[in-house]
Design a protein around this motif. Structure first.
Motif, mmCIF file in Angstrom:
data_model
loop_
_atom_site.group_PDB
_atom_site.id
_atom_site.type_symbol
_atom_site.label_atom_id
_atom_site.label_comp_id
_atom_site.label_asym_id
_atom_site.label_seq_id
_atom_site.Cartn_x
_atom_site.Cartn_y
_atom_site.Cartn_z
ATOM 1 N N PRO A 6 0.844 -1.336 -0.024
ATOM 2 C CA PRO A 6 0.057 -0.076 -0.041
ATOM 3 C C PRO A 6 0.911 1.265 0.009
ATOM 4 C CG PRO A 6 -0.731 -1.439 1.529
ATOM 5 C CD PRO A 6 0.675 -2.036 1.158
ATOM 6 N N SER A 7 1.977 1.109 0.367
ATOM 7 C CA SER A 7 2.962 2.522 0.247
ATOM 8 C C SER A 7 3.430 2.901 -1.009
ATOM 9 C CB SER A 7 4.613 1.978 0.805
ATOM 10 O OG SER A 7 5.067 0.820 0.074
ATOM 11 N N TRP A 8 2.886 2.215 -2.074
ATOM 12 C CA TRP A 8 2.753 2.536 -3.577
ATOM 13 C C TRP A 8 1.702 3.354 -3.983
ATOM 14 C CZ3 TRP A 8 4.116 -2.875 -5.412
ATOM 15 C CH2 TRP A 8 5.259 -3.420 -4.909
ATOM 16 N N LEU A 9 0.631 3.317 -3.007
ATOM 17 C CA LEU A 9 -0.728 3.809 -3.555
ATOM 18 C C LEU A 9 -0.898 5.446 -3.008
ATOM 19 C CD1 LEU A 9 -2.887 0.629 -2.643
ATOM 20 C CD2 LEU A 9 -1.575 1.281 -4.727
ATOM 21 N N ARG A 10 -1.742 5.916 -3.686
ATOM 22 C CA ARG A 10 -2.341 7.274 -3.610
ATOM 23 C C ARG A 10 -3.227 7.127 -2.514
ATOM 24 N NH1 ARG A 10 -3.789 8.905 -9.615
ATOM 25 N NH2 ARG A 10 -3.754 6.634 -9.379
ATOM 26 N N ASP A 11 -4.095 6.002 -2.462
ATOM 27 C CA ASP A 11 -5.060 5.797 -1.403
ATOM 28 C C ASP A 11 -4.444 4.443 -0.519
ATOM 29 O OD1 ASP A 11 -6.984 4.914 0.127
ATOM 30 O OD2 ASP A 11 -8.293 4.191 -1.463
ATOM 31 N N VAL B 157 -6.031 1.850 -8.223
ATOM 32 C CA VAL B 157 -5.117 1.243 -7.316
ATOM 33 C C VAL B 157 -4.133 0.129 -8.205
ATOM 34 C CG1 VAL B 157 -4.947 -0.820 -5.700
ATOM 35 C CG2 VAL B 157 -6.662 1.183 -5.362
ATOM 36 N N LEU B 158 -4.966 -0.165 -9.328
ATOM 37 C CA LEU B 158 -4.300 -1.209 -10.241
ATOM 38 C C LEU B 158 -3.043 -0.383 -10.964
ATOM 39 C CD1 LEU B 158 -3.698 -3.842 -11.837
ATOM 40 C CD2 LEU B 158 -5.658 -3.021 -13.353
ATOM 41 N N ASP C 265 -1.662 2.356 -9.848
ATOM 42 C CA ASP C 265 -0.306 2.409 -8.974
ATOM 43 C C ASP C 265 0.377 1.232 -8.724
ATOM 44 O OD1 ASP C 265 -1.525 5.229 -8.681
ATOM 45 O OD2 ASP C 265 -2.393 5.019 -6.811
ATOM 46 N N PHE C 266 -0.299 0.175 -8.437
ATOM 47 C CA PHE C 266 0.680 -1.047 -8.437
ATOM 48 C C PHE C 266 1.586 -1.100 -9.689
ATOM 49 C CE2 PHE C 266 -2.428 -3.067 -5.252
ATOM 50 C CZ PHE C 266 -1.726 -2.627 -3.998
ATOM 51 N N LEU C 267 1.069 -0.911 -10.729
ATOM 52 C CA LEU C 267 1.919 -1.288 -12.031
ATOM 53 C C LEU C 267 2.712 -0.307 -12.182
ATOM 54 C CD1 LEU C 267 -1.164 -2.214 -14.513
ATOM 55 C CD2 LEU C 267 0.779 -3.588 -13.884
ATOM 56 N N ALA C 268 2.708 0.973 -11.788
ATOM 57 C CA ALA C 268 3.749 1.923 -11.905
ATOM 58 C C ALA C 268 4.788 1.606 -10.947
ATOM 59 C CB ALA C 268 3.051 3.352 -11.548
ATOM 60 N N ALA C 269 4.443 1.237 -9.893
ATOM 61 C CA ALA C 269 5.575 0.647 -8.862
ATOM 62 C C ALA C 269 6.269 -0.606 -9.509
ATOM 63 C CB ALA C 269 4.899 0.645 -7.506
ATOM 64 N N LEU C 270 5.534 -1.651 -9.972
ATOM 65 C CA LEU C 270 6.395 -2.634 -10.560
ATOM 66 C C LEU C 270 7.328 -2.401 -11.538
ATOM 67 C CD1 LEU C 270 3.610 -5.218 -10.357
ATOM 68 C CD2 LEU C 270 5.318 -5.247 -8.723
ATOM 69 N N ASP C 271 6.664 -1.315 -12.490
ATOM 70 C CA ASP C 271 7.576 -0.941 -13.422
ATOM 71 C C ASP C 271 8.980 -0.308 -13.173
ATOM 72 O OD1 ASP C 271 5.568 -1.735 -15.392
ATOM 73 O OD2 ASP C 271 4.676 0.251 -15.514
ATOM 74 N N GLY C 272 9.039 -0.072 -11.907
ATOM 75 C CA GLY C 272 10.264 0.473 -11.527
ATOM 76 C C GLY C 272 11.219 -0.620 -10.925
#
Length: 226
Positions: free
Chosen positions: A86-91, A177-178, A180-187
């Motif tokens: 959840p630390s990757w999320l805006r929510d 949410v999806l 945001d998760f994908l943006a984090a995984l892309d890193g």
């Protein structure tokens, strides 16, 4: 294995996971308890559409004795997986989760001790994992060593009795949410396979983004949003 319609993939996706991530844990049980061996396996179908897994054991593997007495086993394939924070999320009111793709096949194992079967298994498995390489390797490049090594293995063909698969890849997440998760995984280059599978599983939703502003809903016990 617990499955739900939301996370159940079509047969083509199951076959693709096994082709891309062929290492399975083959688990059986016998008088001495449980036995498990990690093995690369090849999925094939006969003319009637029946599914089989092709592989080979080291002849010294004690699991062979257990399978000779009781040939039932389960092959467990695990594809890309990872923790989603959840630390990757805006929510940040969302809960953490673990996304994964797995296939479990109940099988009946039949071994073939012949050198011809061992050679066929080695050739076919190698062809599968070498396919697409610019300078694909062939077992024939072992030269005379190939026929010295073959007596150390025994081939098997396992008839698939039942298949269960769960591809939990964000299908139950809100679109924001999806994303945001994908943006984090892309890193994270190590998570590129998981990100690709998540995008494939949610292709229509990602294209439309029609549910991006829906309010938060809890996840019920079936994996769906309540």
């Amino acid at each position: 294995m617990r499955t739900t319609p939301l996370f159940t993939p079509p047969p083509d996706d199951i076959a693709n996971l096994i082709r891309t991530w062929p290492l399975a844990l083959l688990v059986s049980t016998g008088d001495a308890g449980y036995a498990a061996t990690p093995l690369p396996l090849l999925l094939e179908h006969d003319a009637q559409g029946n599914a089989f897994l092709l592989g080979h054991f080291a002849r010294s593997n004690p699991q062979l004795d257990a399978l000779a007495r009781s040939p039932r086993a389960i092959a467990i394939f695990l594809g890309p997986h990872g923790y989603l924070s959840p630390s990757w999320l805006r929510d940040r009111s969302q809960a953490p989760t673990w996304n994964f793709a797995t296939v479990q096949m109940q099988v009946e194992v039949a071994t073939d001790p012949s050198p011809a079967a061992a050679l066929d298994a080695v050739r076919r498995l190698t062809d599968q994992v070498e396919r697409g390489r610019t300078e694909a390797w062939s077992p024939d490049e072992l030269g005379e060593r190939l026929h010295r090594l073959l007596p150390a293995i025994i081939a098997f063909r396992a008839r698939v009795l039942h298949t269960a698969a769960t591809f939990k890849l964000g299908q139950n997440e809100r679109a924001d949410v999806l994303a945001d998760f994908l943006a984090a995984l892309d890193g994270d280059p190590l998570q590129a396979p998981l990100a690709r599978m998540m995008r494939a599983a949610n292709a229509r939703r990602l294209a439309s983004r029609v549910d991006g502003d829906r309010p938060h809903r809890a996840i019920d016990s079936s994996g769906n949003r309540a």
